[in-house]
Structure formats: C-alpha cells, structure tokens
Design a protein around this motif. Structure first.
Motif, short mmCIF file in Angstrom:
data_model
loop_
_atom_site.label_atom_id
_atom_site.label_comp_id
_atom_site.label_asym_id
_atom_site.label_seq_id
_atom_site.Cartn_x
_atom_site.Cartn_y
_atom_site.Cartn_z
N ILE A 1 0.87 -1.18 0.00
CA ILE A 1 0.00 0.00 0.00
C ILE A 1 0.91 1.23 0.00
CG2 ILE A 1 -1.74 1.31 1.28
CD1 ILE A 1 -2.80 -1.23 2.38
N THR B 1 -6.95 4.31 4.34
CA THR B 1 -5.97 3.22 4.32
C THR B 1 -6.47 2.06 5.18
OG1 THR B 1 -4.23 4.87 4.08
CG2 THR B 1 -3.53 2.66 4.72
N SER C 1 -2.07 -4.57 -5.39
CA SER C 1 -1.66 -3.58 -4.39
C SER C 1 -2.54 -2.34 -4.51
CB SER C 1 -0.22 -3.16 -4.61
OG SER C 1 0.60 -4.26 -4.80
N THR C 2 -2.36 -1.42 -3.57
CA THR C 2 -3.24 -0.23 -3.55
C THR C 2 -2.45 1.07 -3.51
OG1 THR C 2 -4.73 -1.59 -2.23
CG2 THR C 2 -5.27 0.75 -2.40
N CYS D 1 -2.64 -1.02 -10.55
CA CYS D 1 -3.07 -1.43 -9.21
C CYS D 1 -4.40 -0.76 -8.86
CB CYS D 1 -2.00 -1.03 -8.20
SG CYS D 1 -1.81 0.73 -8.08
N LYS D 2 -4.93 -1.13 -7.69
CA LYS D 2 -6.16 -0.50 -7.21
C LYS D 2 -5.84 0.94 -6.79
CE LYS D 2 -9.61 -1.62 -3.82
NZ LYS D 2 -9.88 -2.39 -2.62
N LYS D 3 -6.76 1.87 -7.08
CA LYS D 3 -6.50 3.27 -6.72
C LYS D 3 -7.62 3.79 -5.84
CE LYS D 3 -4.99 3.65 -11.20
NZ LYS D 3 -5.45 4.06 -12.50
N LEU D 4 -7.27 4.44 -4.75
CA LEU D 4 -8.28 5.04 -3.88
C LEU D 4 -7.89 6.50 -3.65
CD1 LEU D 4 -8.72 2.23 -1.18
CD2 LEU D 4 -10.34 2.86 -3.00
N SER E 1 -9.09 0.25 3.37
CA SER E 1 -8.53 -0.57 2.28
C SER E 1 -7.95 -1.87 2.82
CB SER E 1 -7.48 0.21 1.50
OG SER E 1 -6.25 0.17 2.17
N ILE F 1 -2.99 5.01 -2.71
CA ILE F 1 -3.96 5.91 -2.05
C ILE F 1 -3.42 7.33 -2.18
CG2 ILE F 1 -5.02 6.52 0.17
CD1 ILE F 1 -4.93 3.56 0.89
#
Ligand code: ADP
Length: 434
Positions: free
Chosen positions: A163, A275, A198-199, A218-221, A278, A201
């Motif tokens: 992360i 976070t 993975s993320t 990857c994953k996005k927040l 997530s 942020i």
C-alpha cells in the motif's frame, strides 16, 4: 552483522554511547571513516569501515553504506509482515503515520518508522534496529522523506510496499528540485513497484497526481475535500474538540476528535482512515477517538493567561500555513498575531515563496517577522509588518507589550529557524507576569 536487539546503530560518532554500533559513512562534508577511533573510544561495541585496521572491533567492508542497505533489505525479505504501507507527501507524513499506527494497533501488531528516520539511511537503520519487532508485525508503516531526486524511488525499491500513500505534492523543499514536474515525479515514484493487487492511495483533489497515476494497474483510492472515495465535508471546533463530517464510499460519518485539528491534519486523518478501510477494517472510527493531536509542535494550541498560543514550528510550508489559517478562522479569538520565520529549502523559489507567504499572512491583524534567517524579509513586499527582530527575547518582549486577553498568537517557521526560542520566552513572560 551481529546485532542484538535494542542495539543502536550510529553514523555520527559524537552521539555514540556504550554498546552502540558505528557504521562509517562517507558524506559530502565529512568522512565517517575518520571517526572510527572516536566511536570506539566512546564505547561502540564495533564499527564498520572501508579502511582495514588492526583493531578487532573494526570490521572492514569496502562500502559500509551498501552493507547497511543490503542488511535492511535482507531483514525485510525474511520477515513475515502482512502489509507494508509506505507514506510520503510534502506535508503530514508523520501525522498520518501516527494516526494510522494508532488505528491499526487494535487489529494487529504494528511497526512504524520512529521519529524522523525517513531517509535512505534512516529507514535502513530503523529496520536493523527493530528487526525482531518487524519480523513478527502484521502492519509495518514506513514514512518516506525526500530531499533530492531518486530518494523515494530508492526507498520504494527497498521496502516494496503493498500500500503506498501519497498525501499531497506541495512546495516544501522545492528548492532541491529542478522544477515542479520533477518534484511531482519524485513523489509519485512511491507507486512504481505496486503490483496489480496492491493499492495506491492519494489526493483526489490534485489533478496532476491523478493524471500521473492514470496508467497504474493497481487498485486506486482517493481522499480529498472535493473529490474522492473519502471526502472531508465539514469541520468545526467546540471546547477542545474537533468535529468532522466525512463521506466514505457514499456513507456519511461523523467523528469527534480530541484536541484542535487543522484542515490539513483532517485530510491526513482521511488518508489514514481510507488506508484502514482498504485493509478491510470496517469501522475504524471507534478507535480513533483516543488519538490526541498535535504531535510535538505541529499546530499545538494552548491557552496561557487568556492568550491562545499556537506552536506550529516543527516545520513550515505555504500549504501548512494555508491549512492553519483555515482553522484559525474558525477558532474563537479577539485579534490575531502571526510570528513567522523563513520557509527553508526553497532555493530559487525563496523570494516567490515568501511573497506568497506575505499574501497569506494578510489574514492576520498583526505580523511579526523573526529574521534569524533573513529570507523571510521578502514577506514585506506583500504585507505590512508590525515588528521584526532576529532576537527571540525582543520578539517575546514585543508580544508581551502588545497582546492582550483573548488574542491569538500563531508561531510558524521551518525547523532550522528554531522559532521555539521566542515561544519559550513569551510563554515564560506570560506565566510569570514579567
Ligand atoms: P511531515 O512529516 O510531512 O513533515 P507533519 O505531520 O510533521 O508533516 O506536519 C508538519 C506541518 O504540516 C504541521 O504544521 C502540520 O499542521 C501541517 N500539515 C499536516 N498535514 C497537512 C496537510 N495534509 N496539508 C497541509 N499541512 C499539513
């Protein structure tokens, strides 16, 4: 390297105590290898140097820095950490790290890089010094600092987080970079090793970051005030509490936080909360109420003899001044005073930065410049000041004469300016009625 737990690793012989380990690094100004004898005299149990020696306490390595980094990488590789979380940004790294550590500590064992060990040397040292804690932790939180191009990339490669959090890209330390694009790229390199599962942020209000990371797989927040999966909607103060309303994945939430949190710190809270979400922690809110800001001269608000004193001298940047002003506007007070020193590490931008600072400071009723570092003088191009001095006692004396019950005094400067000397003196005068 035979290191037992709790042993401190030192790179500056002057701070060596009995039982520490000394690693000689070659800096730009001094060469640690010249100080190995000094370190041993002060009680170092052994030292690592690139010069061979007859002393059995001196271990030879052609490149002690490389050894330090490789040892840290080895430890990380062999630890069973479930999640490695890296945090960077121009403002709020330490605050976010502390909030997140506090939230996660209810859900597992947490390691966080201590204090300001956030550099290419500091992080390996933090890893080596805490390796048994790291070996068995569920969450390891790393604060990444950058003072030159390539720092974040290096740390990202070393830690390989699953992360990565980029809080914001502001103007802090911008003098160390060629231009804004280089600074933006530097910060965004925290995402470069993220895998598909993975993320990332980051700040949804910053279009530059959004476009920079648009290609990531990857994953996005996102968190922010205007855009994001988590949005800080509103905040206010009552007594010594901060009330914040925010929306997380469409759901409205309220939190009552102890102490006075400024608007930037509330964004840090948002980033830490997101976070935690997530990480599949569903309701972190309950655990947040015990987090007490501020940490160590980062917007700490106190009332002394009826005068509100805000010590925000841990560091300075235009964005952190802006965030402080948004909060000061909401606090109950009579007149407002700002006592400011230079924002350092601005390089060719220094004049521009301080002129911009002057524009921001026009919010205050009175402005005092602490001119120990003279770059702050450029504030006078854009704001009228009431007093200036390079002597902390004179500043305190002026404040004591001019402030009265109900007033608010905000102190802000970069760490290197040591503005807290003026605060200490002013506080002493207020307390003793001098
Ligand atoms: P860092 O570790 O990045 O230097 P800190 O958490 O130590 O940041 O905070 C330093 C200063 O920045 C403090 O004055 C704090 O109030 C301010 N600050 C914290 N978070 C933010 C933010 N998100 N935006 C703007 N200013 C912030």
């Amino acid at each position: 390297l035979k290191l037992t737990d709790g042993r401190k690793i030192r790179i500056d012989s002057r701070v060596v105590k009995i039982g520490d380990v000394f690693i000689a690094l070659k800096g730009t100004r001094v060469d640690g290898n010249d100080f190995i004898d000094d370190a041993l005299k002060r009680g170092a149990i052994f030292g690592v140097s690139n010069r061979s020696s007859d002393n059995p306490a001196v271990f030879f390595h052609p490149d002690p820095k490389k050894l330090l980094i490789e040892a840290a990488a080895f430890i990380l590789k062999h630890s069973k950490i479930k999640h490695k979380i890296a945090i960077t940004g121009s403002n709020g790294k330490t605050t976010t790290k502390e909030i997140l550590a506090s939230i996660l500590s209810d859900y597992g064992k947490v390691f966080k890089t201590p204090g300001n060990l956030n550099t290419e040397i500091g992080i390996p040292i933090a890893i080596l010094e805490n390796r048994s804690q790291l070996a068995e932790c569920d969450y390891a939180i790393f604060e990444f600092g950058t003072s030159k191009k390539g720092d974040i990339s290096f740390l990202t490669d070393l830690v390989n987080p699953d992360i990565a959090v980029l809080l914001n890209v502001g103007t802090a330390h911008r003098g160390n970079f060629n231009d804004e694009t280089e600074l933006l790229q530097e910060k965004c390199s925290i995402f470069e090793t993220l895998q598909k599962d993975s993320t990332a942020i980051t700040n949804g209000d910053d279009k530059r970051i959004r476009s920079m990371i648009s290609e990531l797989s990857c994953k996005k927040l996102f968190f922010g005030q205007r855009n994001g999966d988590l949005k800080i909607m509103k905040f206010d103060y009552s007594k010594n509490n901060t009330f914040v309303a925010f929306k997380a994945f469409g759901e409205m939430k309220m939190a009552k936080l102890k102490g006075i949190w400024n608007s930037g710190q509330l964004l840090d809270f948002g980033a830490a909360y997101l976070t935690a979400l997530s990480l599949k922690i569903e309701e972190p809110l309950l655990n947040i109420n015990r987090i007490i800001l501020p940490f160590n001269n980062r917007f700490s608000v106190e009332n002394i003899a009826g005068i509100i004193l805000i010590n925000d001298c841990y560091n300075s940047s235009l964005e952190s001044v802006e965030s402080a002003i948004k909060s000061i506007a909401k606090l109950k007070k009579e007149r407002t005073f700002a006592v400011v020193g230079s924002i350092l590490e601005q390089g060719k931008y220094s004049k521009k930065t301080h002129e911009e600072l002057g524009r921001l400071l026009n919010f205050f009723d009175h402005i005092v410049l602490y001119t120990k570092d003279t770059q702050v003088e450029a504030v006078q191009n854009t704001a009228n000041i009431d007093f200036k001095s390079s002597n902390p006692e004179e500043v305190a004396e002026w404040l004591k004469k001019n402030c009265r019950y109900g007033d608010l005094v905000y102190f802000k400067a970069s760490r290197g300016v040591a503005l807290e000397e003026a605060i200490l003196s002013f506080r002493r005068r207020l307390q003793s009625g001098e």
